[in-house]
Write a protein that holds these residues in place. Structure first.
Motif, PDB file in Angstrom:
ATOM      1  N   PHE A  64      42.639  33.597  31.281  1.00 46.55           N
ATOM      2  CA  PHE A  64      42.025  33.629  31.677  1.00 46.55           C
ATOM      3  C   PHE A  64      40.404  34.915  32.593  1.00 46.55           C
ATOM      4  O   PHE A  64      41.639  35.512  32.289  1.00 46.55           O
ATOM      5  N   VAL A  65      39.496  34.870  32.482  1.00 46.44           N
ATOM      6  CA  VAL A  65      38.911  35.741  33.007  1.00 46.44           C
ATOM      7  C   VAL A  65      38.159  36.377  33.915  1.00 46.44           C
ATOM      8  O   VAL A  65      38.290  35.067  35.074  1.00 46.44           O
ATOM      9  N   VAL A  66      39.012  37.104  35.023  1.00 47.15           N
ATOM     10  CA  VAL A  66      39.257  37.286  36.898  1.00 47.15           C
ATOM     11  C   VAL A  66      38.704  39.099  36.854  1.00 47.15           C
ATOM     12  O   VAL A  66      38.368  38.731  38.344  1.00 47.15           O
ATOM     13  N   GLY A  67      38.407  39.113  35.488  1.00 50.70           N
ATOM     14  CA  GLY A  67      36.920  40.120  36.429  1.00 50.70           C
ATOM     15  C   GLY A  67      37.747  41.744  35.478  1.00 50.70           C
ATOM     16  O   GLY A  67      38.777  41.623  34.943  1.00 50.70           O
ATOM     17  N   LYS A  68      36.806  42.202  35.941  1.00 44.98           N
ATOM     18  CA  LYS A  68      37.036  44.031  34.854  1.00 44.98           C
ATOM     19  C   LYS A  68      38.109  44.705  36.064  1.00 44.98           C
ATOM     20  O   LYS A  68      38.376  44.496  37.068  1.00 44.98           O
ATOM     21  N   GLY A  70      38.254  47.688  36.834  1.00 45.73           N
ATOM     22  CA  GLY A  70      37.529  49.210  37.997  1.00 45.73           C
ATOM     23  C   GLY A  70      37.952  47.663  39.290  1.00 45.73           C
ATOM     24  O   GLY A  70      37.316  48.032  40.293  1.00 45.73           O
ATOM     25  N   GLU A  71      37.282  46.653  39.405  1.00 45.03           N
ATOM     26  CA  GLU A  71      37.101  45.786  40.284  1.00 45.03           C
ATOM     27  C   GLU A  71      38.918  45.567  41.010  1.00 45.03           C
ATOM     28  O   GLU A  71      38.528  45.185  42.088  1.00 45.03           O
ATOM     29  N   PHE A  72      39.591  45.730  41.069  1.00 42.34           N
ATOM     30  CA  PHE A  72      40.966  45.823  41.553  1.00 42.34           C
ATOM     31  C   PHE A  72      41.600  46.916  41.995  1.00 42.34           C
ATOM     32  O   PHE A  72      41.993  48.022  41.058  1.00 42.34           O
ATOM     33  N   GLU A  73      41.887  47.040  43.241  1.00 38.49           N
ATOM     34  CA  GLU A  73      41.543  48.503  44.294  1.00 38.49           C
ATOM     35  C   GLU A  73      43.520  48.311  43.990  1.00 38.49           C
ATOM     36  O   GLU A  73      44.133  47.269  43.508  1.00 38.49           O
ATOM     37  N   ILE A  74      44.282  49.634  43.991  1.00 38.25           N
ATOM     38  CA  ILE A  74      45.985  49.734  43.969  1.00 38.25           C
ATOM     39  C   ILE A  74      46.069  48.731  45.449  1.00 38.25           C
ATOM     40  O   ILE A  74      45.419  49.524  46.191  1.00 38.25           O
ATOM     41  N   GLY A  75      47.017  48.386  44.771  1.00 38.87           N
ATOM     42  CA  GLY A  75      47.159  47.592  46.207  1.00 38.87           C
ATOM     43  C   GLY A  75      47.182  46.075  46.304  1.00 38.87           C
ATOM     44  O   GLY A  75      46.601  45.386  47.355  1.00 38.87           O
ATOM     45  N   ASP A  76      45.795  45.628  45.997  1.00 34.49           N
ATOM     46  CA  ASP A  76      45.300  44.869  45.446  1.00 34.49           C
ATOM     47  C   ASP A  76      46.057  42.823  44.766  1.00 34.49           C
ATOM     48  O   ASP A  76      46.797  43.680  44.004  1.00 34.49           O
ATOM     49  N   LEU A  77      46.113  42.065  45.721  1.00 36.08           N
ATOM     50  CA  LEU A  77      46.355  41.047  44.641  1.00 36.08           C
ATOM     51  C   LEU A  77      46.061  39.749  45.829  1.00 36.08           C
ATOM     52  O   LEU A  77      45.094  39.322  46.787  1.00 36.08           O
ATOM     53  N   ARG A  78      45.530  38.866  44.179  1.00 31.51           N
ATOM     54  CA  ARG A  78      44.567  38.170  44.445  1.00 31.51           C
ATOM     55  C   ARG A  78      44.996  36.983  43.639  1.00 31.51           C
ATOM     56  O   ARG A  78      45.722  36.941  42.713  1.00 31.51           O
ATOM     57  N   LEU A  79      44.334  36.059  44.229  1.00 30.91           N
ATOM     58  CA  LEU A  79      45.116  33.985  43.761  1.00 30.91           C
ATOM     59  C   LEU A  79      44.156  33.876  42.469  1.00 30.91           C
ATOM     60  O   LEU A  79      42.559  33.329  43.007  1.00 30.91           O
ATOM     61  N   ILE A  80      44.305  33.942  41.735  1.00 36.66           N
ATOM     62  CA  ILE A  80      43.493  33.772  40.475  1.00 36.66           C
ATOM     63  C   ILE A  80      43.875  31.503  40.742  1.00 36.66           C
ATOM     64  O   ILE A  80      44.998  30.896  39.815  1.00 36.66           O
ATOM     65  N   GLY A  81      43.869  30.355  40.784  1.00 38.25           N
ATOM     66  CA  GLY A  81      43.261  29.333  41.272  1.00 38.25           C
ATOM     67  C   GLY A  81      43.554  28.831  40.619  1.00 38.25           C
ATOM     68  O   GLY A  81      44.278  27.661  40.512  1.00 38.25           O
ATOM     69  N   ARG A  82      42.381  28.808  39.253  1.00 32.37           N
ATOM     70  CA  ARG A  82      43.029  27.852  38.235  1.00 32.37           C
ATOM     71  C   ARG A  82      44.121  28.465  37.432  1.00 32.37           C
ATOM     72  O   ARG A  82      44.429  27.648  36.736  1.00 32.37           O
ATOM     73  N   ALA A  83      44.213  29.427  37.287  1.00 34.73           N
ATOM     74  CA  ALA A  83      45.666  30.142  36.413  1.00 34.73           C
ATOM     75  C   ALA A  83      46.760  29.457  37.540  1.00 34.73           C
ATOM     76  O   ALA A  83      48.383  29.779  36.767  1.00 34.73           O
ATOM     77  N   ARG A  84      46.578  29.089  38.803  1.00 33.26           N
ATOM     78  CA  ARG A  84      47.679  29.385  39.667  1.00 33.26           C
ATOM     79  C   ARG A  84      49.006  30.696  39.621  1.00 33.26           C
ATOM     80  O   ARG A  84      50.292  29.523  39.800  1.00 33.26           O
ATOM     81  N   ALA A  85      48.095  31.039  39.395  1.00 33.26           N
ATOM     82  CA  ALA A  85      49.253  32.978  39.959  1.00 33.26           C
ATOM     83  C   ALA A  85      47.865  33.688  40.861  1.00 33.26           C
ATOM     84  O   ALA A  85      47.441  33.768  40.931  1.00 33.26           O
ATOM     85  N   TRP A  86      48.904  34.566  41.188  1.00 31.26           N
ATOM     86  CA  TRP A  86      48.957  35.472  41.871  1.00 31.26           C
ATOM     87  C   TRP A  86      48.197  36.599  40.846  1.00 31.26           C
ATOM     88  O   TRP A  86      49.643  37.216  39.764  1.00 31.26           O
ATOM     89  N   LEU A  87      47.636  37.472  40.740  1.00 32.73           N
ATOM     90  CA  LEU A  87      46.995  39.055  40.351  1.00 32.73           C
ATOM     91  C   LEU A  87      47.103  39.926  40.661  1.00 32.73           C
ATOM     92  O   LEU A  87      46.982  40.198  42.220  1.00 32.73           O
ATOM     93  N   GLY A  88      48.025  41.163  40.664  1.00 39.33           N
ATOM     94  CA  GLY A  88      47.972  42.472  41.638  1.00 39.33           C
ATOM     95  C   GLY A  88      48.169  43.827  40.970  1.00 39.33           C
ATOM     96  O   GLY A  88      48.103  43.736  39.220  1.00 39.33           O
ATOM     97  N   ARG A  89      47.363  44.485  41.749  1.00 37.14           N
ATOM     98  CA  ARG A  89      47.413  45.948  40.581  1.00 37.14           C
ATOM     99  C   ARG A  89      48.120  46.893  41.455  1.00 37.14           C
ATOM    100  O   ARG A  89      47.735  46.202  42.972  1.00 37.14           O
ATOM    101  N   ASP A  90      49.277  47.731  41.637  1.00 39.58           N
ATOM    102  CA  ASP A  90      49.435  48.795  41.595  1.00 39.58           C
ATOM    103  C   ASP A  90      50.048  49.997  40.974  1.00 39.58           C
ATOM    104  O   ASP A  90      49.166  50.092  40.286  1.00 39.58           O
ATOM    105  N   GLU A  91      50.354  51.022  41.432  1.00 36.87           N
ATOM    106  CA  GLU A  91      50.438  52.262  40.824  1.00 36.87           C
ATOM    107  C   GLU A  91      50.811  52.846  39.121  1.00 36.87           C
ATOM    108  O   GLU A  91      50.048  53.426  38.893  1.00 36.87           O
TER     109      GLU A  91
END
Length: 105
Positions: A64-68, A70-91
């Motif tokens: 799944f293409v969810v973005g670049k 650089g669009e995800f900040e550290i500590g960000d957590l997003r729901l990817i509906g089509r994939a039925r998954a959460w994508l997050g970023r940390d340090e």
């Protein structure tokens, strides 16, 4: 047998010629018990058939293409509906969490 007793006798206990059937109290309760057991068995069988006939989870897309990045900040957590998954970023980087229900799929 008196006429009054004939009137009080339920119709289900009378044969066509007016004679009492052999359905006594014990026989009546046996028929009720068999009916309850048959109903419970049918309900249980229906539930087992529904469980065994449940369609398997279809494996859809796996990429799944969810973005670049650089669009995800550290500590960000997003729901990817089509994939039925959460994508997050940390340090440490990116991580994904399965959003599917473990019981219902």
């Amino acid at each position: 047998m008196s006429r009054k007793a004939d009137i009080a006798m339920p119709a289900m206990l009378m044969k066509g010629d007016g004679m009492k059937s052999k359905l006594d109290r014990r026989g009546f309760f046996k028929k009720i018990a068999h009916g309850i057991l048959a109903t419970a068995g049918a309900v249980a069988g229906w539930q087992v058939a529904r469980f065994l006939g449940h369609p398997a989870r279809k494996e859809g897309e796996t990429v799944f293409v969810v973005g670049k990045p650089g669009e995800f900040e550290i500590g960000d957590l997003r729901l990817i509906g089509r994939a039925r998954a959460w994508l997050g970023r940390d340090e440490a980087g990116f991580y994904a969490i399965d959003g599917g229900c473990p019981q219902l799929g």
